[in-house]
Design a protein around this motif. Structure first.
Motif, mmCIF file in Angstrom:
data_model
loop_
_atom_site.group_PDB
_atom_site.id
_atom_site.type_symbol
_atom_site.label_atom_id
_atom_site.label_comp_id
_atom_site.label_asym_id
_atom_site.label_seq_id
_atom_site.Cartn_x
_atom_site.Cartn_y
_atom_site.Cartn_z
ATOM 1 N N MET A 1 -35.014 -11.275 -6.485
ATOM 2 C CA MET A 1 -33.585 -11.054 -6.268
ATOM 3 C C MET A 1 -33.130 -9.820 -7.039
ATOM 4 O O MET A 1 -33.488 -9.648 -8.214
ATOM 5 N N LYS A 2 -32.353 -8.964 -6.369
ATOM 6 C CA LYS A 2 -31.853 -7.755 -7.014
ATOM 7 C C LYS A 2 -30.831 -8.117 -8.089
ATOM 8 O O LYS A 2 -29.979 -8.988 -7.887
ATOM 9 N N LYS A 3 -30.915 -7.440 -9.201
ATOM 10 C CA LYS A 3 -29.969 -7.673 -10.293
ATOM 11 C C LYS A 3 -28.584 -7.154 -9.892
ATOM 12 O O LYS A 3 -28.448 -6.309 -9.012
ATOM 13 N N ASN A 4 -27.551 -7.657 -10.569
ATOM 14 C CA ASN A 4 -26.197 -7.170 -10.338
ATOM 15 C C ASN A 4 -25.497 -7.037 -11.685
ATOM 16 O O ASN A 4 -24.815 -7.948 -12.147
ATOM 17 N N ILE A 5 -25.727 -5.899 -12.321
ATOM 18 C CA ILE A 5 -25.158 -5.628 -13.637
ATOM 19 C C ILE A 5 -24.118 -4.527 -13.482
ATOM 20 O O ILE A 5 -24.461 -3.350 -13.337
ATOM 21 N N PRO A 6 -22.809 -4.853 -13.487
ATOM 22 C CA PRO A 6 -21.786 -3.814 -13.378
ATOM 23 C C PRO A 6 -21.701 -2.999 -14.663
ATOM 24 O O PRO A 6 -22.223 -3.415 -15.710
ATOM 25 N N PHE A 7 -21.034 -1.863 -14.592
ATOM 26 C CA PHE A 7 -20.829 -1.074 -15.801
ATOM 27 C C PHE A 7 -19.923 -1.812 -16.783
ATOM 28 O O PHE A 7 -20.139 -1.800 -17.990
ATOM 29 N N ASN A 8 -18.888 -2.458 -16.250
ATOM 30 C CA ASN A 8 -17.926 -3.155 -17.104
ATOM 31 C C ASN A 8 -17.505 -4.459 -16.444
ATOM 32 O O ASN A 8 -17.457 -4.577 -15.220
ATOM 33 N N LYS A 9 -17.207 -5.447 -17.273
ATOM 34 C CA LYS A 9 -16.655 -6.702 -16.792
ATOM 35 C C LYS A 9 -15.613 -7.167 -17.803
ATOM 36 O O LYS A 9 -15.936 -7.414 -18.970
ATOM 37 N N PRO A 10 -14.349 -7.273 -17.403
ATOM 38 C CA PRO A 10 -13.312 -7.715 -18.351
ATOM 39 C C PRO A 10 -13.628 -9.086 -18.920
ATOM 40 O O PRO A 10 -14.042 -9.993 -18.185
ATOM 41 N N TYR A 11 -13.420 -9.238 -20.223
ATOM 42 C CA TYR A 11 -13.703 -10.504 -20.908
ATOM 43 C C TYR A 11 -12.398 -11.214 -21.239
ATOM 44 O O TYR A 11 -11.485 -10.617 -21.821
ATOM 45 N N LEU A 12 -12.305 -12.492 -20.888
ATOM 46 C CA LEU A 12 -11.144 -13.310 -21.219
ATOM 47 C C LEU A 12 -11.516 -14.271 -22.337
ATOM 48 O O LEU A 12 -12.544 -14.950 -22.279
ATOM 49 N N THR A 13 -10.669 -14.347 -23.348
ATOM 50 C CA THR A 13 -10.966 -15.182 -24.514
ATOM 51 C C THR A 13 -10.640 -16.645 -24.273
ATOM 52 O O THR A 13 -11.161 -17.514 -24.959
ATOM 53 N N GLY A 14 -9.718 -16.921 -23.328
ATOM 54 C CA GLY A 14 -9.357 -18.301 -23.032
ATOM 55 C C GLY A 14 -7.882 -18.615 -23.169
ATOM 56 O O GLY A 14 -7.375 -19.557 -22.554
ATOM 57 N N ASN A 15 -7.162 -17.827 -23.979
ATOM 58 C CA ASN A 15 -5.743 -18.120 -24.212
ATOM 59 C C ASN A 15 -4.793 -17.189 -23.456
ATOM 60 O O ASN A 15 -3.568 -17.315 -23.611
ATOM 61 N N GLU A 16 -5.340 -16.284 -22.659
ATOM 62 C CA GLU A 16 -4.478 -15.308 -21.993
ATOM 63 C C GLU A 16 -3.418 -15.973 -21.112
ATOM 64 O O GLU A 16 -2.217 -15.688 -21.244
ATOM 65 N N THR A 17 -3.842 -16.870 -20.228
ATOM 66 C CA THR A 17 -2.869 -17.497 -19.327
ATOM 67 C C THR A 17 -1.951 -18.467 -20.066
ATOM 68 O O THR A 17 -0.779 -18.619 -19.702
ATOM 69 N N LYS A 18 -2.468 -19.094 -21.117
ATOM 70 C CA LYS A 18 -1.636 -19.994 -21.937
ATOM 71 C C LYS A 18 -0.473 -19.214 -22.552
ATOM 72 O O LYS A 18 0.697 -19.663 -22.504
ATOM 73 N N ASN A 315 -25.886 -0.626 -13.346
ATOM 74 C CA ASN A 315 -24.975 0.477 -13.037
ATOM 75 C C ASN A 315 -24.502 1.267 -14.256
ATOM 76 O O ASN A 315 -23.350 1.140 -14.679
ATOM 77 N N PRO A 316 -25.368 2.116 -14.820
ATOM 78 C CA PRO A 316 -24.883 3.078 -15.809
ATOM 79 C C PRO A 316 -24.066 4.158 -15.102
ATOM 80 O O PRO A 316 -24.184 4.341 -13.889
ATOM 81 N N VAL A 317 -23.217 4.855 -15.854
ATOM 82 C CA VAL A 317 -22.367 5.891 -15.245
ATOM 83 C C VAL A 317 -22.322 7.109 -16.159
ATOM 84 O O VAL A 317 -22.512 7.011 -17.375
ATOM 85 N N PHE A 318 -22.049 8.268 -15.559
ATOM 86 C CA PHE A 318 -21.788 9.440 -16.404
ATOM 87 C C PHE A 318 -20.334 9.396 -16.837
ATOM 88 O O PHE A 318 -19.607 8.445 -16.548
ATOM 89 N N HIS A 319 -19.856 10.442 -17.528
ATOM 90 C CA HIS A 319 -18.484 10.388 -18.043
ATOM 91 C C HIS A 319 -17.735 11.632 -17.610
ATOM 92 O O HIS A 319 -17.766 12.019 -16.461
ATOM 93 N N TYR A 320 -17.027 12.278 -18.539
ATOM 94 C CA TYR A 320 -16.077 13.321 -18.177
ATOM 95 C C TYR A 320 -16.731 14.580 -17.602
ATOM 96 O O TYR A 320 -17.822 14.970 -18.009
ATOM 97 N N VAL A 321 -16.019 15.210 -16.697
ATOM 98 C CA VAL A 321 -16.275 16.604 -16.340
ATOM 99 C C VAL A 321 -15.384 17.433 -17.255
ATOM 100 O O VAL A 321 -14.205 17.118 -17.422
#
Length: 364
Positions: A1-18, A315-321
């Motif tokens: 199975m092909k991996k699926n590793i995005p460059f970024n994934k937002p992390y929720l601590t658990g209390n945001e919606t509370k 998915n690594p990425v380059f940065h600024y031009v």
């Protein structure tokens, strides 16, 4: 199975919606309420910033800096070319002439030794960018600014919880700006913060923040009515954004420890490679693990590196031009060769880095 590793994934601590629900239940969601005050107090107490104001983005915080410094047509502002466009746009919008500086040869931060030659009688400010959350050489820069009577703005978008000689980044320059975009260590989707360390700017900053009115002073009972007293805009975020951010700030230690663990894992993994240069953290700086980048030998090698990982679903990425060579600015640039900026633009790669990343999947 092909991996699926995005460059970024937002992390929720658990209390945001509370906390968002609490903000809604309070009946005040328009901004500058309880959660806004909690977030601002956190930065002032933990990092020694004299006064802070939450903003809807780091871009807005930088635009407030430009207004506070009374940037006008013909003023010159020095900044690195290797940065995000917001750093420049904030001052271009006020009519400034941008004078781009090169990066250091050993890491992407602005070359502090190149700055004095760029200063003219029209120079109003130096904007430094703490790339990857690693401090610029601030003693040299602040001494230079004092010598020439100019201001220093810290673009600390990537630099929460990072330090220069035990001083928190964002607490050193006259003004500073942070980002809580979803790609940052601590997030609120979009969001930012203005830091004020020169007290002459505090009163006016509140006015600019509140659409050019003295509304904040009115709600503190300092005046009996408020009105339009200066230029400004709607720079303050809603309490919903502040509530989300507060849930993140409460968990800063845990977030930082995990990100540093991942950063160190990358460093160990890549240090044996003869074709890759690793990031440098100078002795005067700390590492907040905002990003892990590597430098390849050429643009061709960088493209091959990225392609090889993407084939595996990573998915690594380059940065600024470099901004001095951008379509908007290249005809405005004075022609100086900024070789280090261009080298980083061609050879730097950022690896995926987020709280829930399983590095074993990346390495195997």
């Amino acid at each position: 199975m092909k991996k699926n590793i995005p460059f970024n994934k937002p992390y929720l601590t658990g209390n945001e919606t509370k906390y968002i629900e609490q903000a809604v239940a309070s009946g005040k969601i328009s901004g500058n309420g309880v959660f806004t005050q909690k977030c601002q107090q956190f930065f002032e107490e933990r990092y020694g910033i004299t006064k802070t104001l939450l903003t809807t983005s780091c871009t807005d915080a930088l635009e407030m800096c430009a207004i506070l410094l009374n940037i006008k047509e013909g003023d010159e502002v020095i900044m690195p070319s290797y940065t995000f466009v917001s750093t420049a746009n904030a001052f271009v919008l006020r009519g400034a002439k941008i004078v781009f500086a090169d990066s250091r040869a050993d890491q992407p931060n602005i070359d502090e030794n190149s700055l004095e030659a760029l200063i003219t009688p029209k120079t109003k400010a130096i904007v430094v960018v703490h790339y990857a959350g690693v401090a610029c050489e601030m003693d040299t820069i602040m001494a230079l600014a004092k010598k020439h009577g100019i201001y220093v703005v810290e673009d600390a978008a990537q630099a929460i919880d990072s330090f220069y000689k035990r001083k928190a980044l964002g607490s050193i320059g006259h003004l500073s700006a942070f980002s809580f975009h979803e790609t940052k260590n601590v997030i609120s989707g979009e969001g930012g913060l203005l830091g004020i360390n020169d007290t002459q700017f505090i009163e006016r900053a509140e006015i600019i923040w509140e659409k050019g009115t003295n509304r904040s002073a009115f709600f503190r009972g300092e005046i009996d009515k408020y009105g339009w007293v200066d230029v400004g805009s709607s720079f303050l975020p809603s309490e919903i954004i502040a509530a989300f951010l507060w849930a993140q700030l409460e968990n800063l230690e845990d977030i930082q420890n995990r990100r540093k663990e991942i950063w160190n894992g990358y460093f160990t993994f890549f240090k044996e490679s003869s074709e890759i240069s690793l990031p440098l953290v100078p002795k005067y700086a700390t590492n907040n693990a905002h990003m892990f980048y590597v430098l390849l030998e050429s643009l061709k090698k960088r493209n091959e590196f990225i392609a090889s990982y993407k084939k595996r679903g990573i998915n690594p990425v380059f940065h600024y031009v470099s901004l001095h060579s951008s379509p908007y600015f290249k005809d405005k640039h004075d022609g100086r060769v900024l070789q280090n900026c261009d080298r980083y633009a061609d050879t730097l790669v950022r690896m995926p880095l987020y709280y829930e990343l399983d590095q074993e999947v990346v390495f195997n």
